[in-house]
Design an enzyme around this catalytic site. Structure first.
Site, PDB file in Angstrom:
ATOM      1  N   HIS A  69      -0.147   3.722  -1.438  1.00 31.38           N
ATOM      2  CA  HIS A  69       0.073   4.392  -0.154  1.00 31.38           C
ATOM      3  C   HIS A  69      -1.078   5.334   0.168  1.00 31.38           C
ATOM      4  O   HIS A  69      -1.947   5.615  -0.680  1.00 31.38           O
ATOM      5  CB  HIS A  69       1.405   5.149  -0.162  1.00 31.38           C
ATOM      6  CG  HIS A  69       1.525   6.190  -1.243  1.00 31.38           C
ATOM      7  ND1 HIS A  69       0.829   7.374  -1.225  1.00 31.38           N
ATOM      8  CD2 HIS A  69       2.286   6.209  -2.371  1.00 31.38           C
ATOM      9  CE1 HIS A  69       1.146   8.083  -2.296  1.00 31.38           C
ATOM     10  NE2 HIS A  69       2.021   7.402  -3.012  1.00 31.38           N
ATOM     11  N   CYS A 115       2.112   6.951  -8.612  1.00 32.66           N
ATOM     12  CA  CYS A 115       1.769   6.016  -7.542  1.00 32.66           C
ATOM     13  C   CYS A 115       0.255   5.830  -7.448  1.00 32.66           C
ATOM     14  O   CYS A 115      -0.526   6.590  -8.042  1.00 32.66           O
ATOM     15  CB  CYS A 115       2.309   6.508  -6.206  1.00 32.66           C
ATOM     16  SG  CYS A 115       4.088   6.250  -5.993  1.00 32.66           S
TER      17      CYS A 115
END
Length: 283
Positions: free
Chosen positions: A243, A259
């Site tokens: 992301h 992440c």
């Protein structure tokens, strides 16, 4: 007559990253940048600059070829003609590849490898990026971040605050006779006369009263932060994803809680190029 589109400058991030996608075949991505047609000498110069960038990217990928090959071999090899993603934790770099061709590459941020003790337990949160073969399970636009408990534990530790996990039927008294309480899907400030005002909570504006950090329950609006993950996310399952970020200075470092962060302009490109079901090899 509609004038032809103005070519992007080779100094622009958008042109550089889209130009790297040239030569995509057999993946449904043909034409992703077909509109970049040289209309004049300046545009031809742009095209040459883009080709030089593409050559540079391919040299970088070739330098990492041995480690990429080892990672793929450990997972059963590259998936034939299907485009796939490779992420190197050691190099903090991502590649979108098809067979031996590099379609796109960029720097990323991955997990710090740090640890944090869980509340009321000897167990630890470990902030590693998971290794192995993952899959793009879905694609999200404007993803909201629901901060896990560790976010509040870290914040309380940093600011030396007491933690209170708000629950249904529970109130936190305030000095003026008001209380903090749950009302539907909102954490509210409830006045003695019953008037309720929802809190405007987001990253950097958590609910802090004196030396107490109030943790909203999952599912409430006050535990959904906008903008933290950028405009797009490729969700990989189990809470992990690729992301964007509101901390671009973290890119290229081991800086996340697990992440894979990329620059916001990069996740915009990946969102367009990478379909659901794409294999992701992390090593």
């Amino acid at each position: 007559m509609t004038p032809p589109p103005t070519p992007l400058s080779p100094s622009s991030a958008g042109f550089r990253r889209l130009a790297v996608a040239m030569g995509v075949v057999g993946t449904g991505l043909v034409g992703a940048i077909a509109w970049l047609q040289p209309a004049d000498r300046a545009a031809q110069t742009d095209r040459a600059a883009a080709q030089r960038q593409l050559d540079s990217v391919r040299r970088e990928a070739a330098a990492a070829g041995d480690s990429l090959s080892a990672a793929l071999a450990a997972q059963g090899g590259a998936p034939g003609d299907t485009a796939y993603l490779v992420v190197s934790i050691a190099e903090n770099r991502l590649w979108l590849k098809q067979r031996d061709s590099v379609l796109f590459t960029t720097r990323v941020a991955t997990g710090t490898g740090g640890e944090l003790k869980r509340i009321g337990s000897k167990a630890l949160w470990k902030f590693d990026t998971p290794r192995g073969r993952l899959t793009v399970e879905r694609k999200d636009e404007n993803p909201m971040w629901a901060p896990p408990d560790w976010h509040f534990v870290e914040l309380a530790k940093k600011k030396k605050l007491r933690l209170v996990f708000l629950r249904a039927g529970m109130t936190v008294p305030l000095g003026d006779g008001s209380v903090i309480a749950l009302s539907g899907q909102d954490v509210v400030r409830r006045s003695p006369d019953g008037h309720e005002v929802p809190y405007d909570a987001r990253e950097g504006r958590e609910i802090i009263v004196g030396r107490t950090l109030v943790v909203p329950p999952l599912g409430t609006h006050q535990r959904r932060f906008a903008g933290v993950l950028g405009a797009f996310r490729l969700y990989l399952g189990d809470g992990y994803g690729i992301h964007g970020t509101d901390v671009p200075s973290s890119i290229g470092r081991s800086a996340s809680h697990g992440c894979i962060r990329v620059r916001n302009e990069d996740i915009e490109v990946l969102y367009q190029l990478v379909p659901v079901g794409t294999p992701v090899f992390v090593y």
